[in-house]
Design an enzyme around this catalytic site. Structure first.
Site, PDB file in Angstrom:
ATOM      1  N   GLU A 213       0.844  -1.203   0.000  1.00 34.74           N
ATOM      2  CA  GLU A 213       0.000   0.000   0.000  1.00 34.74           C
ATOM      3  C   GLU A 213       0.876   1.249   0.000  1.00 34.74           C
ATOM      4  OE1 GLU A 213      -3.300  -0.233   2.798  1.00 34.74           O
ATOM      5  OE2 GLU A 213      -4.143  -1.915   1.682  1.00 34.74           O
ATOM      6  N   GLU A 335      -4.751  -8.825  -0.670  1.00 42.35           N
ATOM      7  CA  GLU A 335      -5.579  -8.566   0.524  1.00 42.35           C
ATOM      8  C   GLU A 335      -7.021  -8.484   0.062  1.00 42.35           C
ATOM      9  OE1 GLU A 335      -4.462  -5.459   3.274  1.00 42.35           O
ATOM     10  OE2 GLU A 335      -2.323  -5.885   2.972  1.00 42.35           O
TER      11      GLU A 335
END
Ligand code: AHR
Length: 532
Positions: A213, A335
């Site tokens: 991220e 994810e």
């Protein structure tokens, strides 16, 4: 009662009342659909005659373990001196449960934690390892007693591939390069250090994430800046002694197609995979809703949001196709899963949530999507393996429960590494929000290496069973068996100190007929058939 309409109405009301509703908003049937409890007929065509489908990568059934709450400490690792039964510090019950799932790959150490993790803090004698504050997750003090050796040895015990998520946000190129050397080199200074720490042979580490991220907790970067950083980091992470790296760029969240486009253009074939994060979440601000207490409307909205992943995958894939039409670069959904409010009374920031049959539905419907895109999706890692978000297992002290999601993974095991077989299903759709619809029956099929066909069917409807005819283009079935997951209520869950409410059972309702296979799929159920 003689009036059949009244009878149907009453039975619909009773079945809805069986759902423990948080708010009194029972789902309203769209007008095009019949009375709530009437069974519908659906045909699923198994199209084995079509050209060979892609392999469903085993890694689509991957897991994710972060230093977050009690995922690692308490969930996977209790240490050798614990009273909780363990195998060299790993919980025996959790090891057994995960072995039964045939976990193909495990991602670690984060998540957001990865970009603050300094691997050298997690090697050597445990008593000498420095401590740190886990600032992402509740400010918990991390003692680094679970580090590189503990993780890679766990993967060996599970027989799965490790997926290392490297620190780009707050670490250096040298640090990541040396970590790869430490883990995978036969000789040299890093290998000597590893040997002094008790591990003679290098491990094989294929999957290497270059940051996590990076647009957010991993460094708040712009895609152009991250792409350049990626090129530097990836360049210096070398392949030692036959260890082949599969380098994964930190990809987009949800609908950020620009992130994917910039990375595809600037990194291209320097990466083997690019990640995508997609959570089934109501919204990032405010309440995310309870994991266990929800209305029928909220249930369907959750499934609608979960299934929107297909549109998201399609659009990222289209962007990728523009630069990589041969689909060499994998899209890794590293994810995904449900994200609800933390359970009342648990530590804030530890993301502990219960898990109901609703979560199992989300998992099964999502697998069906992943299968349909198996020619681009090479891995997926549900968040997370233990005690965090949509977990496989929940632990409390020495107790452990298998969640409904665990059982969905179990039911779908036969699809791991099998060849995708297209199916066509004529089920109606339910409008769950103005923009989102979900199918009344969702199907997926695959053929395994032994030639067996597995067909998974999901009936997400709360009230209505579905009469399913499975028709084959080529196969004349001679044998069929099945396993089903369902429960009396959609919010049924497994909890400590009581008998499990949600578990798989043998399904004997499939009959071989001239038309193929006939069965009745109960409301809110997930079924996997093995057909020969
Ligand atoms: O899975 C929990 C967190 O969600 C991860 O640490 C992060 O990558 C994502 O935002």
């Amino acid at each position: 009662m003689k009036n059949p309409k009244l009878l149907l109405l009453l039975s619909a009301v009773l079945s809805l009342a069986a759902v423990r509703l948080a708010a009194a908003h029972p789902a309203e049937e769209p007008q095009t659909q019949g009375p709530a409890s009437a069974a519908r007929s659906v045909t699923v065509r198994v199209q084995e005659c079509s050209t060979d489908g892609p392999t469903i990568a085993r890694e689509i059934y991957g897991q994710f373990s972060e230093h977050l709450g009690t995922c690692i400490y308490g969930g996977l690792w209790v240490g050798e001196d614990s009273d909780i039964p363990n195998e060299e510090g790993y919980r025996t019950d959790v090891l057994e449960a995960l072995r039964a799932l045939r976990v193909p790959v495990l991602r670690w150490p984060g998540g957001c934690f990865a970009d603050e993790y300094h691997w050298r803090d997690g090697i050597g004698p445990r008593s000498e390892r420095p401590r740190m504050v886990n600032s992402n997750w509740g400010g918990t003090v991390e003692d680094n007693s679970f580090g590189t050796h503990e993780f890679l040895n766990l993967c060996e015990k599970l027989g799965c591939e490790p997926y290392i998520s490297g620190n780009v946000g707050s670490g250096t190129v040298e640090e990541l390069a040396k970590w790869v050397e430490y883990m995978t080199a036969e000789s040299g200074p890093m290998a000597e250090l590893r040997k002094r720490n008790g591990r003679e042979k290098p491990w094989k580490v294929r999957y290497l994430g270059i940051g996590n991220e990076s647009w957010g907790c991993g460094g708040s970067m712009r895609p152009e800046y991250y792409a350049d950083l990626y090129r530097r980091y990836a360049n210096f992470c070398r392949e030692f002694d036959g260890n082949r790296l599969y380098r994964i760029a930190s990809g987009a969240s949800d609908y950020d197609y620009n992130w994917t486009e910039v990375l595809m253009k600037s990194i291209g074939s320097r990466m083997q995979g690019i990640s995508l994060h997609y959570y089934t979440i109501k919204g990032w601000q405010g309440s995310k809703g309870s994991a266990t207490c929800f209305s029928a409307d909220e249930y369907y909205e959750t499934l609608g949001k979960a299934l929107e992943i297909e549109q998201v995958i399609r659009r990222h894939t289209a962007v990728m196709d523009g630069i990589d039409p041969a689909r060499r670069i994998g899209l890794l959904v590293d994810e995904w899963g449900t994200w609800f409010d933390e359970e009342p009374g648990t530590v804030r920031g530890h993301l502990y949530q219960q898990n109901t049959l609703r979560d199992a539905m989300v998992a099964a419907l999502t697998f069906n999507v992943f299968h349909r895109h198996a020619d681009r999706i090479r891995m997926a890692n549900i968040a997370q393996v233990a005690n965090v978000l949509q977990a496989m297992v929940l632990t409390r002290g020495a107790e452990m429960v298998l969640t409904p999601t665990y059982h969905a993974f179990y039911l779908y095991r036969p699809h791991q590494g099998a060849q995708f077989v297209p199916t066509a299903c004529d089920a109606a759709e339910r409008q769950v929000t103005p923009q989102r619809r979900i199918p009344e029956v969702s199907a997926t099929a695959s053929r395994d290496a032994e030639g067996r066909l597995h067909l998974s069917l999901v009936n997400p409807g709360l009230e209505r069973e579905q009469r399913v005819t499975v028709a084959f283009e080529r196969l004349k079935p001679s044998k069929v068996s099945g396993m089903i997951l369902t429960a009396p209520r959609i919010d049924a869950c497994n909890d400590f100190g009581r008998a499990d409410e949600v578990r798989t059972k043998a399904f004997r309702g499939a009959k071989i007929t001239a038309a193929g296979i006939e069965l009745t799929l109960p409301a809110k159920s997930i079924l996997t058939l093995e057909i020969e």
